[in-house]
Structure formats: C-alpha cells, structure tokens
Design a protein around this motif. Structure first.
Motif, short mmCIF file in Angstrom:
data_model
loop_
_atom_site.label_atom_id
_atom_site.label_comp_id
_atom_site.label_asym_id
_atom_site.label_seq_id
_atom_site.Cartn_x
_atom_site.Cartn_y
_atom_site.Cartn_z
N GLU A 27 -89.66 8.13 -74.99
CA GLU A 27 -88.87 7.36 -75.95
C GLU A 27 -89.53 7.37 -77.33
N ARG A 28 -90.86 7.34 -77.38
CA ARG A 28 -91.55 7.44 -78.68
C ARG A 28 -91.32 8.82 -79.29
N ALA A 29 -91.37 9.86 -78.47
CA ALA A 29 -91.12 11.21 -78.97
C ALA A 29 -89.71 11.33 -79.50
N LEU A 30 -88.75 10.71 -78.84
CA LEU A 30 -87.37 10.73 -79.31
C LEU A 30 -87.25 10.03 -80.66
N ALA A 31 -87.92 8.89 -80.80
CA ALA A 31 -87.86 8.13 -82.05
C ALA A 31 -88.53 8.89 -83.19
N ARG A 32 -89.64 9.58 -82.90
CA ARG A 32 -90.39 10.30 -83.95
C ARG A 32 -89.82 11.68 -84.22
N GLY A 33 -89.09 12.22 -83.26
CA GLY A 33 -88.56 13.57 -83.43
C GLY A 33 -89.59 14.65 -83.21
N ARG A 34 -90.61 14.37 -82.41
CA ARG A 34 -91.61 15.39 -82.08
C ARG A 34 -92.33 14.99 -80.79
N SER A 35 -92.80 16.02 -80.07
CA SER A 35 -93.45 15.81 -78.78
C SER A 35 -94.95 15.59 -78.93
N SER A 36 -95.51 14.84 -78.01
CA SER A 36 -96.97 14.75 -77.91
C SER A 36 -97.50 15.97 -77.18
N GLU A 37 -98.80 16.15 -77.20
CA GLU A 37 -99.40 17.30 -76.50
C GLU A 37 -99.20 17.19 -75.00
N LYS A 38 -99.21 15.96 -74.47
CA LYS A 38 -98.99 15.79 -73.03
C LYS A 38 -97.57 16.22 -72.64
N ILE A 39 -96.61 15.85 -73.46
CA ILE A 39 -95.23 16.24 -73.19
C ILE A 39 -95.08 17.76 -73.29
N LYS A 40 -95.73 18.37 -74.27
CA LYS A 40 -95.69 19.82 -74.39
C LYS A 40 -96.27 20.50 -73.15
N SER A 41 -97.33 19.94 -72.61
CA SER A 41 -97.92 20.51 -71.39
C SER A 41 -96.95 20.40 -70.21
N LEU A 42 -96.27 19.28 -70.11
CA LEU A 42 -95.26 19.11 -69.07
C LEU A 42 -94.15 20.16 -69.21
N ILE A 43 -93.66 20.34 -70.42
CA ILE A 43 -92.58 21.30 -70.66
C ILE A 43 -93.09 22.73 -70.41
N ARG A 44 -94.32 22.99 -70.78
CA ARG A 44 -94.90 24.32 -70.53
C ARG A 44 -94.92 24.61 -69.03
N TYR A 45 -95.31 23.63 -68.25
CA TYR A 45 -95.33 23.82 -66.81
C TYR A 45 -93.93 24.05 -66.25
N TYR A 46 -92.97 23.23 -66.68
CA TYR A 46 -91.63 23.39 -66.13
C TYR A 46 -90.95 24.67 -66.62
N THR A 47 -91.38 25.18 -67.75
CA THR A 47 -90.91 26.50 -68.16
C THR A 47 -91.35 27.55 -67.15
N SER A 48 -92.57 27.41 -66.64
CA SER A 48 -93.05 28.35 -65.62
C SER A 48 -92.28 28.19 -64.32
#
Length: 318
Positions: A201-222
């Motif tokens: 929800e914070r990432a949605l409000a700021r319009g950018r991802s944290s590094e932890k969220i990026k790691s999650l997305i990187r994994y699910y991309t795999s």
C-alpha cells in the motif's frame, strides 16, 4: 449465419480488440475462419471478469447475483433455450462447432465466483487451484480451435501456457489488483521476502517499489518463466496454421516480463507494456518463420535466490 449470431461474434471481437490488445494481435495470425471462435471465448471470459471486477457502487452480493444470473443464462443456452444475451450466442455456437469440454466452463465460472469472496492466497498451490479455473482451462478450451496432431499430449503444455499468461498479468498488475482489494501473489512468499500488505500500500501511494518488493517480483518472474518453458513444447504440436498465432502470443506475453525486468522489477512506477513497434515486429517475424517451438532464449529462467523456494516440474513452489 444469422444476423443475431453475427452480431454476437462482432461484440466478442470488439471486446477482444478493446481489452486484449496483445492476444488480439496474435489472433490476427490465425486463418480468418478461426478468429471469430477465439474472439467468442475471449468475449465470454472477459465479460465474466467484468461482472466480477465492476466494483463501482456494486456490492459483492450484487455482483455475485449478476454472475449467477449470467451463468444461468449460459446454462439455459447450452440446453437449447433461447437467450437474449448479446454475446452468448457466439460462445454457444463455438462450443457446438468444436465440441469444447463443458467442464472447462464450469471450472472457469467457479474461479470467477471465487474472486468475489477470496482476496488473497496463502500458498502458490492455493493460487494454482484458482488459476486452474481462471487460466489453465482457457488453454484447453482453445485446443480444439487451434487443432493438434496429438491433443492429449498438447493438453498439459496448453494448461501451462494459460498459467504463464495469467501469472504474467498478476505480476504486471500488482498495483491495479491492490486497488481492487486483491493480492494474488501468495502470502507465504510475501512473508518470505519480508513484504507485508502495508508495504504494498505504501508502494502504491508513492508510485515506486521497495527493494523487498522488487525481489519478490524478480522471483515470481522466474516462476512465470518456468511455466513458459513447460508450455513451449506444445506449440509445434499445433496445426501449422495455428503456430504463428501462438508463437506470437508466447513471445508477446513473455515480452511483458522483459519490460518488468527492464524497469528493475518496479511494478508500481508504471504498468509494463510491450511497445507497439515490438508487437508488430514479433507478429511479422512469426508470420515469416517456419513452424517451430518458440525460442526460449527469450524466456531463460533465472535461479531463485537462496532460500526462496524451488520449482518442481509441475511449476509449483516446493
């Protein structure tokens, strides 16, 4: 073909063109007589999805009632009853022409009903149960239209391609789904990467991802790329006239993951889309290419980070 049936096919085509640009472009590579049937299946699935997602001023109970009424209209049509619905005649005709398994439609409508009450999934196996009806069956619905030299052998790759496409959508649309109150990526994996709902929800409000969220997305991309790899052998099993279409769809949806990677897995900064020039280039190259399996160099599978979970051959998280 009667005027009402032609109008129903045209309505499905318009829905497909408006909401499914990537898949619609790939469908243009099919023989003309097959396209309307693919549009019919897309129109059916899209309209059901719109009933579920049309949240403005409508309670879950109201949407559930509308979905139930529409499903009943569909079942009445299957029994030979009259329907005034503007798109169902095309779907019913397509089912009749290709003798499509009705169990796939039952599973699909069941998953649509789940979206009205289930807003998150604990494990990837839980998500796969939902995706069986919302995505895997789309692949098997399509098989009779695409035709195959060995439909039994092509069934599992078709399922995997449906899963790959939907997981790609979930990755791309994390922000959009969150706005609807849903989190499709499993809670257990969010926790493993140190991501809570409040972080999203914070990432949605700021319009950018944290590094932890990026790691999650990187994994699910795999994870998604693993599904693409399991789907690839099925494309050469299709009729030659259908291979360019599915090769293009394979590459274009995989291209969404490329765009996610190009923006450093930040799915909150902008919606990842394949540029129009690339969509057209892929379509042209698929027309010119000889029938073959997709080039998996475009979907190489990175290793998950240590401790993040591994994939078994079914594509599930172990």
């Amino acid at each position: 073909m009667g005027a009402s049936l032609a109008a129903a096919y045209e309505r499905c085509r318009a829905l497909h063109r408006l909401h499914g640009r990537t898949y619609y472009l790939a469908t243009r590579l099919l023989p003309a007589w097959k396209r309307r049937h693919v549009h019919a299946l897309y129109g059916f699935t899209r309209y059901a999805d719109e009933i579920v997602d049309r949240t403005e001023g409508r309670s879950p109970q109201e949407r559930a009632a509308e979905l139930a009424a529409w499903s009943a209209e569909f079942l009445r049509g299957l029994r030979g009853g009259h329907t005034d619905d503007p798109l169902l005649p095309a779907v019913l005709h397509t089912i009749q022409v290709f003798d499509i398994d009705l169990e796939d439609f039952r599973k699909f409508l069941g998953s649509m009903a789940m979206d009205l009450t289930v807003t998150q999934y604990e494990t990837y196996d839980d998500l796969l149960e939902y995706m069986e009806g919302s995505a895997a069956v789309i692949g098997t619905m399509m098989l009779p239209i695409l035709e195959s030299t060995d439909r039994a052998a092509a069934r599992e790759p078709a399922r995997q391609l449906g899963l790959a496409f939907q997981l790609t959508n979930f990755i791309r649309d994390v922000a959009e789904d969150l706005q609807r109150g849903r989190i499709y990526l499993p809670q257990r994996d969010l926790a493993r990467f140190g991501v809570a709902r409040a972080d999203l929800e914070r990432a949605l409000a700021r319009g950018r991802s944290s590094e932890k969220i990026k790691s999650l997305i990187r994994y699910y991309t795999s994870v998604a790329r693993r599904h693409y790899a399991l789907a690839a052998p099925g494309i050469p099993m299709l009729a030659p006239a259908s291979q360019a279409c599915m090769n293009a769809a394979f590459r274009l949806y995989g291209g969404i993951l490329d765009e996610v990677e190009a923006q450093d897995h930040d799915v909150f900064s902008r919606r990842a889309t394949v540029p129009k020039w690339r969509r057209l280039a892929v379509a042209l190259s698929c027309i010119l290419a000889q029938p073959a399996a997709p080039n998996l160099s475009a979907v190489d599978i990175p290793q998950p980070r240590e401790g993040a979970g591994l994939l078994d051959l079914r594509g599930t998280v172990a």
